[in-house]
Scaffold this active site. Structure first.
Site, short mmCIF file in Angstrom:
data_model
loop_
_atom_site.label_atom_id
_atom_site.label_comp_id
_atom_site.label_asym_id
_atom_site.label_seq_id
_atom_site.Cartn_x
_atom_site.Cartn_y
_atom_site.Cartn_z
N ARG A 155 0.74 -1.10 0.18
CA ARG A 155 0.03 -0.16 -0.10
C ARG A 155 0.93 1.12 0.11
O ARG A 155 1.95 1.20 0.39
CB ARG A 155 -0.83 0.03 1.06
CG ARG A 155 -2.02 -0.90 1.08
CD ARG A 155 -2.95 -0.98 2.53
NE ARG A 155 -2.25 -1.27 3.58
CZ ARG A 155 -1.84 -0.52 4.12
NH1 ARG A 155 -1.75 0.76 4.38
NH2 ARG A 155 -1.23 -0.82 5.54
N TYR A 176 -1.05 -3.71 -7.17
CA TYR A 176 -0.87 -4.62 -6.10
C TYR A 176 -2.06 -4.54 -5.19
O TYR A 176 -2.66 -3.49 -4.66
CB TYR A 176 0.38 -3.84 -5.24
CG TYR A 176 0.36 -4.64 -4.05
CD1 TYR A 176 1.09 -5.92 -3.84
CD2 TYR A 176 -0.10 -4.07 -2.78
CE1 TYR A 176 1.13 -6.49 -2.77
CE2 TYR A 176 -0.24 -4.81 -1.51
CZ TYR A 176 0.49 -6.10 -1.60
OH TYR A 176 0.52 -6.74 -0.35
N LYS A 216 -9.58 -2.63 1.74
CA LYS A 216 -9.29 -1.44 2.40
C LYS A 216 -10.22 -0.38 1.99
O LYS A 216 -10.61 0.54 2.64
CB LYS A 216 -8.09 -1.26 2.35
CG LYS A 216 -6.88 -2.26 2.98
CD LYS A 216 -7.70 -2.46 4.47
CE LYS A 216 -7.06 -3.86 5.25
NZ LYS A 216 -5.69 -4.11 5.57
N HIS A 263 -10.59 -2.46 11.57
CA HIS A 263 -9.55 -3.14 10.85
C HIS A 263 -9.34 -4.34 12.08
O HIS A 263 -8.46 -4.53 12.76
CB HIS A 263 -8.46 -2.37 10.84
CG HIS A 263 -7.29 -2.91 9.97
ND1 HIS A 263 -5.91 -2.39 10.10
CD2 HIS A 263 -7.05 -4.03 9.18
CE1 HIS A 263 -4.93 -3.14 9.20
NE2 HIS A 263 -5.55 -4.34 8.79
N SER A 287 -1.47 -3.48 10.43
CA SER A 287 -1.05 -4.22 9.26
C SER A 287 0.26 -5.05 9.75
O SER A 287 1.32 -4.51 10.15
CB SER A 287 -0.75 -3.52 8.01
OG SER A 287 -1.93 -2.80 7.69
N CYS A 342 0.59 -6.99 12.10
CA CYS A 342 1.09 -7.43 13.34
C CYS A 342 0.28 -8.52 14.08
O CYS A 342 0.03 -8.49 15.32
CB CYS A 342 0.76 -5.93 14.17
SG CYS A 342 1.80 -4.70 13.74
N ASP A 360 -9.34 -9.79 9.21
CA ASP A 360 -8.86 -8.69 8.83
C ASP A 360 -9.80 -7.39 9.19
O ASP A 360 -9.40 -6.16 9.51
CB ASP A 360 -8.51 -8.36 7.32
CG ASP A 360 -7.50 -7.44 6.78
OD1 ASP A 360 -6.50 -7.30 7.57
OD2 ASP A 360 -7.71 -6.40 6.04
N ARG A 375 2.25 -12.24 -0.49
CA ARG A 375 0.89 -12.33 0.08
C ARG A 375 0.23 -13.67 -0.57
O ARG A 375 0.61 -14.01 -1.81
CB ARG A 375 0.02 -11.36 0.23
CG ARG A 375 0.62 -10.10 0.96
CD ARG A 375 -0.45 -9.22 1.44
NE ARG A 375 -0.11 -8.41 2.53
CZ ARG A 375 -0.61 -8.13 3.81
NH1 ARG A 375 -1.41 -8.76 4.02
NH2 ARG A 375 0.00 -7.27 4.41
P1 GTP Z 1 -2.32 -7.65 7.57
O1 GTP Z 1 -2.58 -8.78 6.65
O2 GTP Z 1 -1.15 -6.80 6.72
O3 GTP Z 1 -3.26 -6.84 8.29
O4 GTP Z 1 -1.54 -8.55 8.82
P2 GTP Z 1 -1.81 -9.14 10.07
O5 GTP Z 1 -2.10 -8.36 11.16
O6 GTP Z 1 -2.93 -10.41 9.61
O7 GTP Z 1 -0.34 -9.76 10.51
P3 GTP Z 1 0.07 -11.51 10.36
O8 GTP Z 1 -0.92 -12.37 11.30
O9 GTP Z 1 0.28 -11.93 9.04
O10 GTP Z 1 1.40 -11.53 11.06
C1 GTP Z 1 2.30 -10.71 10.67
C2 GTP Z 1 3.75 -11.01 11.06
O11 GTP Z 1 3.77 -10.98 12.56
C3 GTP Z 1 4.23 -12.46 10.74
O12 GTP Z 1 5.62 -12.36 10.37
C4 GTP Z 1 4.00 -13.24 11.78
O13 GTP Z 1 4.79 -14.42 11.84
C5 GTP Z 1 4.15 -12.44 12.89
N1 GTP Z 1 3.52 -12.67 14.12
C6 GTP Z 1 2.01 -12.97 14.30
N2 GTP Z 1 1.67 -13.35 15.51
C7 GTP Z 1 2.77 -13.18 16.42
C8 GTP Z 1 3.08 -13.36 17.68
O14 GTP Z 1 2.18 -13.84 18.45
N3 GTP Z 1 4.32 -13.18 18.12
C9 GTP Z 1 5.32 -12.90 17.26
N4 GTP Z 1 6.63 -12.58 17.83
N5 GTP Z 1 5.07 -12.65 15.93
C10 GTP Z 1 3.89 -12.89 15.42
C1 SPV Z 2 -3.03 -4.54 5.30
O1 SPV Z 2 -2.02 -3.98 4.92
O2 SPV Z 2 -3.67 -4.33 6.53
C2 SPV Z 2 -3.54 -5.58 4.56
C3 SPV Z 2 -2.86 -5.81 2.96
O3 SPV Z 2 -4.22 -6.20 5.02
S1 SPV Z 2 -3.58 -4.60 2.08
O4 SPV Z 2 -4.82 -5.39 1.44
O5 SPV Z 2 -2.58 -4.63 1.13
O6 SPV Z 2 -3.91 -3.32 2.81
MN MN Z 3 -4.87 -5.83 7.18
#
Ligand code: GTP
Ligand code: SPV
Ligand code: MN
Length: 591
Positions: free
Chosen positions: A71, A202, A211, A231, A253, A255, A282, A375
């Site tokens: 983004r 993208y 989003k 979110h 994002s 996290c 999400d 992704r």
């Molecule tokens: P978006 O799709 O961008 O909104 O991301 P998201 O919030 O769904 O994050 P996602 O679950 O894909 O995790 C992102 C990163 O954080 C990955 O590299 C995970 O491995 C890491 N992660 C997720 N949960 C944990 C946790 O409990 N502890 C740690 N240390 N890392 C974590």
């Molecule tokens: C985020 O960045 O929080 C996502 C990926 O879930 S995107 O759809 O690219 O915004």
């Molecule tokens: Mn997201």
């Protein structure tokens, strides 16, 4: 052939086609036959690569342009008529000026290309909460992704045509143009229910249902109509009595939303009969139900999840969701068996492989094979722990709302707000280290209220007001918490094991939401004592370590309070007095 006689739809499509001048217009009916044909065309054009049909049936790899991998917040605009309605955290331009500027870019942008007309619905179209949109795009990749991420086609347009107001749909226009970074714009016009995106190919920039619509436009609609677009992931925890309790959690994002949404309980919990059910990973749309509770639906139909770090240990449910009918974007192409790979999938990077740019790649040179924001787009229904309420038109009742971010210090593992108003304060002061999900520096701490900084479609001060007002209207509101899985030790290692073990924290949270668990007061809110969070069969965390994770460092929190003052100053008169009061209370508590 057009799928509808809907005049509002047809005249808008005509107008956009007159501007973009495609050679051909194709309406997406959502049939498998049509999608299969589009895949064939996309393969022939080299836009997608078919992966090993035995190991990854129905799966494809796509690479975006090297300058187009995340983004772009600095090129994202909320063009409300008045600047004060867009607010200090959004980019703004006068709508007429922005339309004029973009019209120049869109004029003739689809010459020699096909325009696809995608009717889509957020949540099942038959749900009373469904919102409809139409995305016009010149990218088959977008069509194929939208087919996974949303409900599309004839089924949707029929519901729109039969709706009370068949002209009530979001108008989304996407053109790849030249994928020119300098002219890339992701623009929301909330008052016109319109989104214009140009010069990107993208994910989040071009899958307009996600989003752009389900958060930016929907947050604006929610404020007007008395609901909330957030979110947030949504999950259900089934306890040993077979009772399922639901929570929603907002993390910025990358996290941990997708990971938490489908976590596997630690063995000791599994043996006791705990199960976790994923409703969404999400986005949550939240409404007050007839029973006075807050109910949530997941408006999406798929996961657009971060690939790196996803493996059979960290998130087996996500990985298993991607074993068929999935589109991978910007991962490693493993030429040994025509599959995919990314950092953290396993310890064996393929020897014969192409990196995310499509270049011959040797992991031994230390370079990354997959882009950090690579992704997968996978149908949610394929998730082994998908909730049986995933498509329930009324959604699920939410007992707890959780905020959280990446904080190496300051924020404890978990704390509970004293009440809704304090909970809104806790959400409003969220801060997190930036990640690769957006272009720009990574690892910089920034304020990201409710994880909505890049996604709020109106003035953030008015958004805080809306949260406070909603609290007054919900007879039986969820309890509000904050978590931080990311505290680090002096060497920079994460102290808390995270992932499945996060259930230990969720268990306390649910206990609190249902009046079953203990807590102590602290300057920042209620905290568990170390003995309130189960460490059973968790050898790497001692009670002393846990106590450290739960500690509140007053000196750090005083610095934090100073930072909050600075952040709040941005909002001027629009900052609700209740939040100023909460900040004063925090400072008083810190002594
Ligand atoms: P978006 O799709 O961008 O909104 O991301 P998201 O919030 O769904 O994050 P996602 O679950 O894909 O995790 C992102 C990163 O954080 C990955 O590299 C995970 O491995 C890491 N992660 C997720 N949960 C944990 C946790 O409990 N502890 C740690 N240390 N890392 C974590
Ligand atoms: C985020 O960045 O929080 C996502 C990926 O879930 S995107 O759809 O690219 O915004
Ligand atoms: Mn997201």
């Amino acid at each position: 052939m057009a799928l509808t006689n809907n005049k509002a739809v047809l005249s808008w499509v005509d107008e956009m086609a007159a501007m973009t001048q495609p050679d051909e217009i194709v309406w997406i009916d959502g049939s498998e036959a049509q999608l299969a044909d589009l895949r064939r065309q996309s393969l022939a054009a080299g836009e997608i690569i078919a992966l090993n049909p035995e190991k990854l049936p129905g799966c494809y790899l796509h690479r975006t342009a090297v300058n187009d991998v995340a983004r772009v917040e600095h090129r994202t605009f909320i063009c409300s008529r008045r600047q004060e309605d867009s607010g200090p955290t959004n980019n703004w331009m006068e709508p007429a000026e922005m339309y004029a500027k973009l019209r120049v870019l869109y004029t003739g942008a689809m010459k020699g290309r096909t325009m696809y007309v995608i009717p889509f619905s957020m949540t099942v179209p038959e749900s009373p909460f469904a919102k409809f949109g139409i995305e016009l795009t010149d990218s088959i990749y977008v069509v194929l992704n939208m087919a996974i991420m949303t409900r599309i086609g004839t089924r949707v347009i029929k519901c729109l045509d039969a709706a009370k107001d068949p002209a009530d749909f979001t108008k989304g226009l996407h053109a790849k143009a030249a994928i020119d970074e300098e002219n890339r714009y992701i623009v929301q016009f909330p008052e016109d229910n319109t989104i214009w995106s140009i010069n990107s190919g993208y994910g989040g920039n071009v899958l307009l249902g996600k989003k752009c619509f389900a958060l930016r436009i929907a947050s604006y609609l929610g404020r007007t109509e008395g609901w909330m677009a957030e979110h947030m992931l949504i999950l259900g925890i089934e306890n040993p009595n077979g009772e399922v309790r639901y929570l929603a959690a907002a993390f910025p994002s990358a996290c941990g939303k997708t990971n938490l949404a489908m976590l596997i309980p630690p063995d000791v919990y599994r043996k006791k009969g705990y199960k976790v059910w994923c409703v969404g990973d999400d986005i949550a749309w939240l409404r007050i139900g007839p029973d006075g509770r807050l109910w949530a639906v997941n408006p999406e139909a798929g996961f657009f999840g971060v690939a790196p770090g996803t493996n059979m240990k960290s998130n087996p449910n996500a990985l298993l969701s991607t074993k068929k009918n999935t589109i991978f974007t910007n991962v490693v192409h493993n030429l040994e068996d025509n599959t995919v790979w990314w950092e953290g999938l396993d310890k064996n990077p393929p020897q014969n492989a192409l990196n995310w740019k499509g270049e011959k790649w040797n992991s031994a040179d230390g370079s990354k094979g997959a882009h950090p924001n690579s992704r997968f787009t996978a149908p949610a229904a394929q998730c082994p722990c998908i909730s049986d309420k995933f498509e329930a038109p009324e959604g699920v009742p939410i007992s707890a709302i959780i905020f959280g971010g990446r904080r190496a210090k300051t924020a404890p593992l978990v704390y509970q707000s004293r009440d809704w108003q304090h909970g809104v304060f806790v959400g409003s002061i969220m801060a997190s280290e930036t990640t690769a999900a957006a272009s720009g520096a990574v690892g910089v701490v920034r304020r990201d209220p409710m994880a909505m900084l890049p996604f709020c479609g109106y003035h953030m001060g008015d958004y805080f007001r809306h949260w406070l007002d909603m609290g007054k209207k919900i007879p039986n509101p969820p309890k509000i918490f904050n978590v931080n899985w990311f505290r680090t030790d002096d060497e920079g290692h994460f102290i808390w094991p995270g992932y499945g073990d996060n259930l230990r924290v969720l268990d306390w949270i649910m206990g609190r939401a249902f009046g079953e668990a203990e807590a102590v007061t602290s300057p920042i809110g209620y905290l568990p004592r170390a003995e309130d969070i189960s460490l059973e069969e968790l050898d790497d965390v001692s009670p002393a370590t846990l106590a450290g994770l739960l500690s509140v460092d007053k000196a750090l929190w005083k610095e934090e309070a100073a930072g909050i003052h600075e952040f709040y100053a941005k909002f001027g008169d629009k900052l609700p007095g209740e939040l100023k009061d909460e900040l004063a209370k925090l400072e008083k508590n810190l002594g």
